[in-house]
Enzyme design. Structure first.
Site, PDB file in Angstrom:
ATOM      1  N   GLU A 188       0.734  -0.967   0.156  1.00  0.00           N
ATOM      2  CA  GLU A 188       0.126  -0.183   0.116  1.00  0.00           C
ATOM      3  C   GLU A 188       0.471   1.111   0.000  1.00  0.00           C
ATOM      4  O   GLU A 188       0.608   2.110   1.109  1.00  0.00           O
ATOM      5  CB  GLU A 188      -0.949  -0.191   0.959  1.00  0.00           C
ATOM      6  N   GLU A 310      -4.910  -8.751  -0.708  1.00  0.00           N
ATOM      7  CA  GLU A 310      -5.523  -8.735   0.452  1.00  0.00           C
ATOM      8  C   GLU A 310      -6.662  -8.223  -0.362  1.00  0.00           C
ATOM      9  O   GLU A 310      -7.554  -8.027  -1.115  1.00  0.00           O
ATOM     10  CB  GLU A 310      -5.425  -7.090   1.396  1.00  0.00           C
TER      11      GLU A 310
HETATM   12  O1  AHR Z   1      -5.386  -6.057   6.204  1.00  0.00           O
HETATM   13  C1  AHR Z   1      -4.995  -5.551   7.994  1.00  0.00           C
HETATM   14  C2  AHR Z   1      -4.725  -3.649   7.001  1.00  0.00           C
HETATM   15  O2  AHR Z   1      -5.560  -3.539   5.548  1.00  0.00           O
HETATM   16  C3  AHR Z   1      -2.910  -4.308   6.325  1.00  0.00           C
HETATM   17  O3  AHR Z   1      -2.216  -4.216   6.355  1.00  0.00           O
HETATM   18  C4  AHR Z   1      -3.617  -2.966   4.942  1.00  0.00           C
HETATM   19  O4  AHR Z   1      -2.226  -3.330   3.982  1.00  0.00           O
HETATM   20  C5  AHR Z   1      -4.988  -2.819   4.643  1.00  0.00           C
HETATM   21  O5  AHR Z   1      -5.129  -1.075   4.603  1.00  0.00           O
END
Ligand code: AHR
Length: 507
Positions: A188, A310
């Site tokens: 991110e 994710e």
């Molecule tokens: O999964 C939780 C968080 O969500 C992670 O650390 C981040 O990459 C995303 O914003």
């Protein structure tokens, strides 16, 4: 089939659906890495969830909880991402090696300001992967780490001998290097990973990744930190400016009501909320298509993988739990988010090479919840376990006709979701989800040139869509044998109860 307005939902009756599977058209393999997991230093995911330390009273093997180890082996976890997430861009790996008593502490600024003692570091993570038989996926620190630090980490983990980092690893008790294939260059980077613009990140990716070397037969699959859901410009700029210097580009997509204010309770929700959740989760498909169209422009041969590293549901934290630890319960609704999303991923297996649900234990849409020495398997765990038959199987295209509903925010949700594959032994597996909360589905399932001789199955359902497994009642939502599928002249007739997920095995 008709398009029903959810608001005007009338009498409950059986719906009809038809599915035509095309076994002859199967050519793509569903990468097992689509079933990947994610473990971040966040709340009790690592500490308490996976790791309790050798001296714990909780039964453990070298510090890893025995109950969790067994559950993860049963799940056939193919790949595990670590150490973050946002944590990755504040993590300095050298703090997590060597004698535990000498490891410095740090504050986990992203996640509740918890003090991190670094007792779980590189050795503990990579040894865990070896124990459960999965590939490690390391997220490197671009946001606050140096090129040298990243380069040395790769050297420490993967170089055989002769190098200073290999020597240090050996001094720390590990003679042979580990095999590390997947390596993320930042996370991110548009947000918690450095608040960068895509052009700037693209240049940093080129610089950092240059020094992530392939040592002694280890070949890194380098993954660039990709976009958040609807940010197509990020993908465009990375494809243009990084191109084939990356083997994969990531994407994050959460089923979430929004980033400010309440995200809604994990367990207390209305039918309307449930159908909204299905709509939001299925919106991943048009989002994926737009990112993939951009990728096709720069990479028509599909050599760069899309890694959805994710995904999953994000609800309010459970009342009474620590703020910033993202601990949420997991109901049958979450199980549907898992089955529907996996069905979508299978369709694009020519481009999607890995995904990692967030997260493996005690955080967001987890597989496992732990409390002291107790462990429960969530409804989402059961979907991943039932669906493991699709790992590395050949994807079989299908057409599906069924009822659809218009739900809140004007999204259209088909009441049935399905996916099919053929495994290495020639067995066909068909997974079916009946999203409808009240009505069962009468499904005619045709297998083309394949004439079914017998069928068996398992079903995941519960009395209520909000049902979940607690430490007191751990088996409220658990798979059972399914007898609602019958062979009829080589095809199948399936009666799928309301709000149920079924996996069939056809011979
Ligand atoms: O999964 C939780 C968080 O969500 C992670 O650390 C981040 O990459 C995303 O914003």
């Amino acid at each position: 089939m008709g398009l029903a307005l959810f608001a005007a939902m009338p009498v409950f009756a059986q719906q009809k659906a038809t599915i035509n599977v095309h076994p002859g058209q199967g050519k793509e393999i569903i990468s097992k890495h689509i079933y990947g997991q994610f473990a971040e230093h966040l709340g009790t995911c690592i500490y308490g969830g996976l790791w309790v330390g050798e001296d714990s009273k909780i039964p453990n093997t070298q510090g890893y909880r025995n109950d969790v180890l067994q559950a993860l082996k049963d799940l056939k976890v193919p790949v595990l991402r670590w150490p973050g997430g946002c944590f990755a861009d504040e993590y300095h790996w050298m703090d997590g090696i060597g004698p535990k008593e000498n490891r410095p502490r740090m504050v986990n600024n992203n996640w509740g300001g918890t003090v991190e003692d670094n007792s779980f570091g590189t050795h503990e993570f990579l040894n865990l992967c070896e124990l459960i038989g999965c590939e490690p996926y390391i997220s490197g620190n671009v946001g606050s780490g140096s090129v040298e630090e990243m380069a040395k980490w790769v050297e420490y983990m993967t170089s055989e001998q002769g190098s200073p980092m290999a020597k240090l690893r050996k001094e720390n008790g590990r003679e042979k290097p580990w095999k590390v294939k997947f390596f993320g260059v930042g996370n991110e980077s548009w947000g918690c990973g450095g608040s960068m613009r895509p052009e700037y990140y693209a240049d940093l990716y080129r610089r950092y990744s240059t020094y992530c070397r392939n040592y002694d037969g280890n070949h890194l699959f380098k993954i660039a930190s990709g976009a958040s859901d609807y940010d197509y410009n990020w993908t465009e700029i990375l494809m243009k400016n990084i191109g084939h210097r990356m083997a994969g580009i990531s994407l994050h997509y959460y089923t979430v009501m929004g980033w400010s204010g309440s995200k809604g309770s994990a367990t207390q929700f209305t039918d309307d909320d449930y159908y909204w959740t299905m709509g939001k989760c299925l919106e991943i498909e048009p989002v994926l298509k737009k990112h993939m169209a951009i990728m096709d422009k720069y990479d028509p041969k599909k050599q760069i993988g899309l890694m959805v590293d994710e995904w999953g549901t994000w609800w309010d934290e459970e009342p009474g739990t620590i703020r910033g630890h993202l601990y949420q319960q997991n109901t049958l609704r979450d199980a549907f988010v898992a089955s529907l999303t996996l069905d979508v991923f299978h369709k694009y297996t020519d481009r999607i090479k890995m995904t990692n649900i967030a997260q493996i234990a005690n955080v967001l849409q987890s597989m496992i919840l732990t409390k002291d020495d107790k462990m429960v398997l969530t409804p989402t765990y059961h979907v991943f376990e039932m669906y493991k038959v699709h790992q590395d199987a050949t994807y079989l295209p299908l057409e599906l006709n069924c009822e659809r509903k218009i739900v809140r925010d004007n999204r259209i949700v088909p009441m049935v979701s399905a996916t099919a594959s053929r495994d290495a032994n020639g067995l066909i597996h068909v997974s079916l989800s009946n999203v409808d909360l009240q009505e069962s589905q009468d499904i005619e399932l045709n297998l083309g040139e394949v004439k079914a001789r017998s069928v068996t199955g398992r079903i995941l359902t519960a009395d209520n869509i909000g049902d979940y497994n607690s430490f007191e009642r751990p088996n409220v939502v658990a798979p059972k044998g399914f007898t609602g599928a019958k062979v009829n002249k080589g095809s199948l007739k399936v009666t799928l109860p309301a709000k149920s997920i079924v996996v069939l095995e056809v011979k």
